[in-house]
Design an enzyme around this catalytic site. Sequence first.
Site, PDB file in Angstrom:
ATOM      1  N   GLY A 204       0.833  -1.213   0.000  1.00 10.99           N
ATOM      2  CA  GLY A 204       0.000   0.000   0.000  1.00 10.99           C
ATOM      3  C   GLY A 204       0.853   1.241   0.000  1.00 10.99           C
ATOM      4  N   ASN A 205       0.243   2.375   0.254  1.00 11.85           N
ATOM      5  CA  ASN A 205       1.003   3.631   0.358  1.00 11.85           C
ATOM      6  C   ASN A 205       0.294   4.548   1.350  1.00 11.85           C
ATOM      7  OD1 ASN A 205      -0.869   5.510  -1.177  1.00 11.85           O
ATOM      8  ND2 ASN A 205      -0.537   3.914  -2.705  1.00 11.85           N
TER       9      ASN A 205
END
Length: 402
Positions: A200-201
């Site tokens: 993810g980020n």
Amino acid sequence: MVLGVSGGIAAYKAVEVCRRLTDAGAVVSPVMTAAATRFVGETTLSALASEPVRRSLFDDAEPIPHTRLGQGADLIIVVPATARLIGAYAAGISSDLLTATLLATRAPVLVCPAMHTEMWEHPAVVENIATLRRRGVHVLEPAAGRLAGGDVGRGRLADPADIVAAAARLLDRRGEMAGVGAVVTAGGTREPIDPVRFIGNRSSGKQGYAIAAELARRGATVSLVSTVDLPPPPGVAVTVVETAAEMEAAVTAAAASAGVVVMAAAVADFRPKATAATKIKKHDGPPDVVLEPTPDILAGLCRRRRPDQVIVGFAAETIVAEGPTLAELAATKLEAKGADLIVANDVAAPGVGFAHDTNAVLIVGRDGLRSNVDLTDKAQVAAAVVDAVTRLIHNQEEQDQP
Ligand code: C5P
């Protein structure tokens, strides 16, 4: 419009704001809190406004004045907004006619705080202001200068001329995007490694939500494709997705009938080639996660775009002194994606980008636009992005005229 006045010494300046608004042709209904009447006379405001001052939920012949005022207003301005008023509004406590009216409206709200520096900088007030901004309330920052009692510092009410100019800008934007369909993406995608882990980020989705809210406020029909679970802005339809592939499917479907697409989401560039069906066990050792590129949604949309579509991309960069500048990176991305606008930011700078309530961006356009938005709240950045989109849409309409 409703002019709310709460009880601070700066209430006397609400008189000038009222006069300037009525001079400009506005129909002004003043609403005062009980404390405000200790600082400025009701008769003064009533004489300058278009309607008499209202103060109470109960005194009036009218049984529910707050709903009439809230529903009927094109804009609500609070001058000055005290720490108490800001706190009650942020908490959703309708303890008087003004807070009840603020909760009973879908109109834009402009809050103009004024208080001593210590109060303005208190964490409770800072958080309440951030909450209001997240919900799309416009906050006109107080200025630094002389305060009551001879103190000097930040907390002085913004200049009445600036308050009236900010109100005019908010009113001018109403209906600007009526009849336009818009798709906005928000948040970071999650690309699964196994049923419990993902790549993810740090994107929070706040900037995308603020853009969706701003487009809706200006009359667009907005479809928001989001990976995060934030409360939807009023009137915005939200589709929740997780991966780049899901986002691509949802955006492609919604973009078919949209005049504007804003790709504010942080879409993963790579995803695991295979997702394990069951949780990868620690005792099996670190897995070799093989990555493959995700579809570039933005580039694909630009390749297939209709001539009347305006497509906006984002560029989250980390700028270093010896590397390319933000402007250079934005120009390269504009070209590579084929977008009409790129909104670039340096996410390594303090207060900028992911997770913050504030942002600072450079907006570059295929038509040569280059607009810097200094560090401000995400609602203001959203307004600048939507201003740039509106300009392009109206330019196209002009070119389409026979
Ligand atoms: O290529 P890069 O990720 O730097 O570009 C950022 C822009 O491209 C953002 O607007 C983002 O939403 C979009 N994007 C996309 N699909 C991807 C990667 C990024 O639409 N796979």
